[in-house]
Design a protein around this motif. Sequence first.
Motif, mmCIF file in Angstrom:
data_model
loop_
_atom_site.group_PDB
_atom_site.id
_atom_site.type_symbol
_atom_site.label_atom_id
_atom_site.label_comp_id
_atom_site.label_asym_id
_atom_site.label_seq_id
_atom_site.Cartn_x
_atom_site.Cartn_y
_atom_site.Cartn_z
ATOM 1 N N GLU A 12 0.789 -1.009 -0.152
ATOM 2 C CA GLU A 12 0.081 -0.006 0.079
ATOM 3 C C GLU A 12 0.746 1.143 0.015
ATOM 4 N N THR A 13 0.217 2.276 -0.652
ATOM 5 C CA THR A 13 1.131 3.571 -0.413
ATOM 6 C C THR A 13 1.343 3.721 0.698
ATOM 7 N N ALA A 14 2.427 4.303 1.148
ATOM 8 C CA ALA A 14 2.985 4.643 2.464
ATOM 9 C C ALA A 14 2.959 6.282 2.861
ATOM 10 N N SER A 15 2.754 6.516 3.934
ATOM 11 C CA SER A 15 2.895 7.899 4.406
ATOM 12 C C SER A 15 4.233 8.578 4.211
ATOM 13 N N GLU A 16 4.297 9.600 3.887
ATOM 14 C CA GLU A 16 5.423 10.331 3.851
ATOM 15 C C GLU A 16 6.298 10.681 5.226
ATOM 16 N N THR A 17 6.296 9.558 5.925
ATOM 17 C CA THR A 17 6.900 9.450 7.526
ATOM 18 C C THR A 17 8.027 8.174 7.486
ATOM 19 N N SER A 18 8.796 8.429 8.582
ATOM 20 C CA SER A 18 9.622 7.396 8.974
ATOM 21 C C SER A 18 8.955 6.012 9.292
ATOM 22 N N GLN A 19 7.873 6.081 10.122
ATOM 23 C CA GLN A 19 7.177 5.091 10.533
ATOM 24 C C GLN A 19 6.301 4.495 9.109
ATOM 25 N N GLY A 20 6.117 5.485 8.133
ATOM 26 C CA GLY A 20 5.516 4.844 6.901
ATOM 27 C C GLY A 20 6.227 4.073 6.104
ATOM 28 N N ARG A 21 7.618 4.445 5.985
ATOM 29 C CA ARG A 21 8.562 3.663 5.431
ATOM 30 C C ARG A 21 8.823 2.583 5.926
ATOM 31 N N ALA A 22 8.716 2.474 7.474
ATOM 32 C CA ALA A 22 9.175 1.331 8.107
ATOM 33 C C ALA A 22 8.069 0.091 7.767
ATOM 34 N N ALA A 23 6.883 0.660 7.705
ATOM 35 C CA ALA A 23 5.611 -0.209 7.707
ATOM 36 C C ALA A 23 5.812 -0.780 6.316
ATOM 37 N N ALA A 24 6.034 0.128 5.403
ATOM 38 C CA ALA A 24 6.291 -0.561 3.891
ATOM 39 C C ALA A 24 7.272 -1.501 3.765
ATOM 40 N N TYR A 25 8.627 -1.183 4.246
ATOM 41 C CA TYR A 25 9.637 -2.030 4.378
ATOM 42 C C TYR A 25 9.146 -3.636 4.822
ATOM 43 N N LEU A 26 8.535 -3.578 6.007
ATOM 44 C CA LEU A 26 8.116 -4.667 6.473
ATOM 45 C C LEU A 26 7.112 -5.531 5.678
ATOM 46 N N ALA A 27 6.093 -4.729 4.977
ATOM 47 C CA ALA A 27 4.869 -5.196 4.156
ATOM 48 C C ALA A 27 5.688 -5.773 2.978
ATOM 49 N N GLY A 28 6.737 -5.105 2.403
ATOM 50 C CA GLY A 28 7.351 -5.555 1.069
ATOM 51 C C GLY A 28 8.244 -6.701 1.458
ATOM 52 N N ASN A 29 8.392 -7.227 2.600
ATOM 53 C CA ASN A 29 9.418 -8.440 2.854
ATOM 54 C C ASN A 29 8.406 -9.653 2.900
#
Length: 425
Positions: A12-29
């Motif tokens: 999913e499109t992540a928020s432009e925040t550090s936590q959004g990027r962290a969540a996207a990384y976890l989901a992408g793995n």
Amino acid sequence: TVVPPATAPPVETASETSQGRAAAYLAGNLVDGDHIEVTDGESTYVDYDMTADVVLALHGIGEQTKARDRAAAFLLHPDSVDAYVHGLPYEGGEATYAEPLSKLILITLLQRGTHDTVRSNDAAQTDDPAPADTAEESQEAGVTDEVALDEWIEALESLVAAGTVTDTGTYGTRDASTTQHAWTALALAAAQGEGVDDLLTQLTDAQCADGLFPPHLGGSSCAKGELEVSDIAAQALNAVGETSLVMVPTSTSTTTQTAAVSLSTSRITGVVALRRSLDIAAPDGVVRDANDLVDAVTTAYVATTRLALGSEVSSASHALAGLQLQDGGLGLDPKATESDFALSLRTAPAVAGRTWLQAAESPLRPAPVTAATAATTSANTPADPAWGINPWIAAALMIITALLAWTAGHNPRRQPASPASPIDR
């Protein structure tokens, strides 16, 4: 016939925040969009425990909800439960492991809370009663039915006797693990099960002189504890249900503050001692090495422990966010160009400044300890802690390396990966 998807669902499109990027990384793995796999030599395994930790982390962060629900559904599928909780196919007879079962109970309650909130909001927007879920819809949302949940709670209660947790089966935990003990206490507290008080008594009795907790319970008194078990111990020690919190007037104003009415004196004393230990050793919450570089793992342990105690961790979150690579993960050293998944998963809640306890759907909350309460117990707090900082760097890297190289062939929480996952797609 079980047929895996041709391609994994998109992140999913992540928020432009550090936590959004962290969540996207976890989901992408997430392999196939719903579970974690690790490679050991020439073999690849499904890692159920890491998958569970991803679900808990995404609950805390509050993003990548579709990936979170898919991973929860994967874990709660009967085949996954058999492997993760009961050790199939490795166990020759009946077996039940407390820590995996505890995590599944907590995930079920978190998923149910999220799902109920979504249904209520949808009903409010349409002015119609919330529709009853079908079994298929509940499974897709990672929601276990009430009967199965009740059976899990009873099974977990049966593993506890006089405050001691004992797995059954050949590959169960046998060393009075503090981590296992704390997860069990959390799950039973969240489910309003029996035996929580005895579990917490054992936990507070084991607290070391420096305010931290030992990796194993039941030994002689200890001088120094370990950060990597103190964060989950802090969650168990300080977590309470919503009904255990009340609003009381403050002594200095007409406003109100939340105060815990259910914490025992021993729990409050333990919380104060642990908080004092962290405040002395890491006043701003950021741990640095001899070269003044941020020690990501130790800083994350301090941050998640602080979060469990109801403290803010903005300095640690900012420092860890500064270490994020382009994909949202963290590398094993400052010069790394590739993210390490185990490290990124470990640090994700600290980057976000939220654990699953801070999620709106969580059945538990960190109980605040007021200044007045802390003052009354300060005489019982330990002397200044002496846990070191620099040695944690090597220890942290050893932990991560051991995690990734863990021999999986005899580990029932990590199973050989097949071309298809347990869920009928």
